[in-house]
Scaffold this motif. Structure first.
Motif, PDB file in Angstrom:
ATOM      1  N   GLU A 112       0.951  -1.255  -0.043  1.00 59.28           N
ATOM      2  CA  GLU A 112       0.058  -0.051   0.060  1.00 59.28           C
ATOM      3  C   GLU A 112       0.960   1.153  -0.063  1.00 59.28           C
ATOM      4  O   GLU A 112       1.890   1.322   0.723  1.00 59.28           O
ATOM      5  CB  GLU A 112      -0.955   0.044   1.287  1.00 59.28           C
ATOM      6  N   ASP A 113       0.273   2.279  -0.665  1.00 58.26           N
ATOM      7  CA  ASP A 113       1.387   3.420  -0.826  1.00 58.26           C
ATOM      8  C   ASP A 113       1.030   4.462   0.135  1.00 58.26           C
ATOM      9  O   ASP A 113       1.107   5.665  -0.090  1.00 58.26           O
ATOM     10  CB  ASP A 113       0.874   3.785  -2.481  1.00 58.26           C
ATOM     11  N   ALA A 114       0.069   4.178   0.959  1.00 57.47           N
ATOM     12  CA  ALA A 114      -0.104   5.000   2.143  1.00 57.47           C
ATOM     13  C   ALA A 114      -0.057   4.679   3.541  1.00 57.47           C
ATOM     14  O   ALA A 114      -0.651   3.444   3.749  1.00 57.47           O
ATOM     15  CB  ALA A 114      -1.593   5.825   1.888  1.00 57.47           C
TER      16      ALA A 114
ATOM     17  N   SER B  35       5.627   4.724  -1.317  1.00 60.49           N
ATOM     18  CA  SER B  35       6.748   3.487  -1.730  1.00 60.49           C
ATOM     19  C   SER B  35       7.696   3.988  -2.157  1.00 60.49           C
ATOM     20  O   SER B  35       8.200   4.853  -2.486  1.00 60.49           O
ATOM     21  CB  SER B  35       5.763   2.879  -3.036  1.00 60.49           C
ATOM     22  N   ALA B  36       8.999   3.138  -1.749  1.00 58.84           N
ATOM     23  CA  ALA B  36      10.230   3.186  -1.893  1.00 58.84           C
ATOM     24  C   ALA B  36      10.596   3.484  -3.464  1.00 58.84           C
ATOM     25  O   ALA B  36      11.297   4.254  -3.940  1.00 58.84           O
ATOM     26  CB  ALA B  36      10.927   2.139  -1.297  1.00 58.84           C
ATOM     27  N   ASN B  37       9.962   2.423  -4.467  1.00 61.98           N
ATOM     28  CA  ASN B  37      10.168   2.581  -5.870  1.00 61.98           C
ATOM     29  C   ASN B  37       9.456   3.882  -6.301  1.00 61.98           C
ATOM     30  O   ASN B  37      10.128   4.374  -7.442  1.00 61.98           O
ATOM     31  CB  ASN B  37       9.510   1.352  -6.349  1.00 61.98           C
ATOM     32  N   GLY B  38       8.377   4.365  -6.001  1.00 66.90           N
ATOM     33  CA  GLY B  38       7.813   5.361  -6.347  1.00 66.90           C
ATOM     34  C   GLY B  38       8.541   6.721  -6.143  1.00 66.90           C
ATOM     35  O   GLY B  38       8.854   7.339  -6.869  1.00 66.90           O
ATOM     36  N   VAL B  39       9.086   6.723  -4.796  1.00 68.72           N
ATOM     37  CA  VAL B  39       9.847   7.880  -4.454  1.00 68.72           C
ATOM     38  C   VAL B  39      11.353   7.916  -5.057  1.00 68.72           C
ATOM     39  O   VAL B  39      11.769   8.775  -5.627  1.00 68.72           O
ATOM     40  CB  VAL B  39      10.269   7.782  -3.065  1.00 68.72           C
TER      41      VAL B  39
ATOM     42  N   HIS C  57      -3.302   2.586  -4.713  1.00 68.03           N
ATOM     43  CA  HIS C  57      -2.270   2.028  -3.896  1.00 68.03           C
ATOM     44  C   HIS C  57      -0.963   2.206  -4.707  1.00 68.03           C
ATOM     45  O   HIS C  57       0.211   1.892  -4.294  1.00 68.03           O
ATOM     46  CB  HIS C  57      -2.381   0.573  -3.515  1.00 68.03           C
ATOM     47  N   ALA C  58      -0.765   2.938  -5.845  1.00 65.06           N
ATOM     48  CA  ALA C  58       0.408   3.054  -6.631  1.00 65.06           C
ATOM     49  C   ALA C  58       0.550   4.456  -7.089  1.00 65.06           C
ATOM     50  O   ALA C  58       1.049   5.085  -7.907  1.00 65.06           O
ATOM     51  CB  ALA C  58       0.413   2.330  -7.854  1.00 65.06           C
ATOM     52  N   ALA C  59      -0.116   5.327  -6.028  1.00 65.61           N
ATOM     53  CA  ALA C  59      -0.041   6.789  -6.283  1.00 65.61           C
ATOM     54  C   ALA C  59       1.327   7.405  -6.383  1.00 65.61           C
ATOM     55  O   ALA C  59       1.704   8.070  -7.272  1.00 65.61           O
ATOM     56  CB  ALA C  59      -0.727   7.543  -5.098  1.00 65.61           C
ATOM     57  N   THR C  60       2.163   7.200  -5.771  1.00 62.09           N
ATOM     58  CA  THR C  60       3.784   7.531  -5.634  1.00 62.09           C
ATOM     59  C   THR C  60       4.346   7.248  -6.895  1.00 62.09           C
ATOM     60  O   THR C  60       4.943   7.699  -7.802  1.00 62.09           O
ATOM     61  CB  THR C  60       4.597   7.065  -4.441  1.00 62.09           C
ATOM     62  N   TYR C  61       4.099   5.843  -7.269  1.00 61.63           N
ATOM     63  CA  TYR C  61       4.579   5.389  -8.678  1.00 61.63           C
ATOM     64  C   TYR C  61       3.834   6.222  -9.911  1.00 61.63           C
ATOM     65  O   TYR C  61       4.782   6.685 -10.728  1.00 61.63           O
ATOM     66  CB  TYR C  61       3.956   3.935  -8.861  1.00 61.63           C
TER      67      TYR C  61
END
Length: 167
Positions: A1-3, A7-11, A49-53
């Protein structure tokens, strides 16, 4: 989950996008593309759940907004112009200050680099991708330039509260 923690990969994707804009080095854009490709198949399934990506993908696919202030060391007007740039919301914003007379190899949009005049200070330069506004020589002109290059915000009605999105 991105919250609530991104997520580390998104960042990592966002950081690589920022590095590409700040340095002009193609390796960072290539690495961002590799990372984004690695997770592309899952993004549609993950949704929220992929907001940062998805933010990283936005950095990769859309033009960055560059705000650059040129000024003398210790110039109060240039410092206020830089603070205003930092306080103005713009997606994919890169804000920098350049000291007048400094000879560095900063990565700047081509149009900005072509018109950058380090002898006329303080001055603010605002670009969306390669499309740049004329240099702003006053704080009020700078505020107007900052607000005019922000992508995707024209759909709001003119009477929308706090339309200028200052933090």
């Amino acid at each position: 989950e991105d919250a609530p923690t991104p997520s580390a990969n998104g960042v990592a994707g966002i950081v690589l996008g920022r590095l590409a804009e700040l340095t002009g080095e193609p390796i960072w854009r290539e690495r961002a593309a590799e990372l984004l490709r690695a997770f592309a198949g899952e993004a549609g399934v993950l949704g929220l759940h992929a907001a940062t990506y998805l933010s990283a993908l936005d950095w990769h696919l859309s033009p960055a907004v560059h705000f650059v202030v040129v000024g003398e060391e210790g110039d109060r007007v240039a410092a206020r112009m830089h603070s205003t740039a930092l306080a103005t919301y713009a997606p994919r914003r890169v804000a920098q200050t350049i000291t007048a007379g400094e000879s560095d190899d900063r990565a700047l949009p081509g149009a900005m680099a072509a018109m950058l005049d380090r002898s006329r200070v303080p001055a603010g330069y605002a670009c969306l991708g390669e499309a740049c506004k004329l240099p702003a020589m006053t704080e009020s002109a700078w505020e107007e330039a900052l607000l005019s290059v922000r992508p995707g915000l024209d759909y709001l009605p003119p009477d929308f509260p706090n339309r200028d999105y200052r933090v």
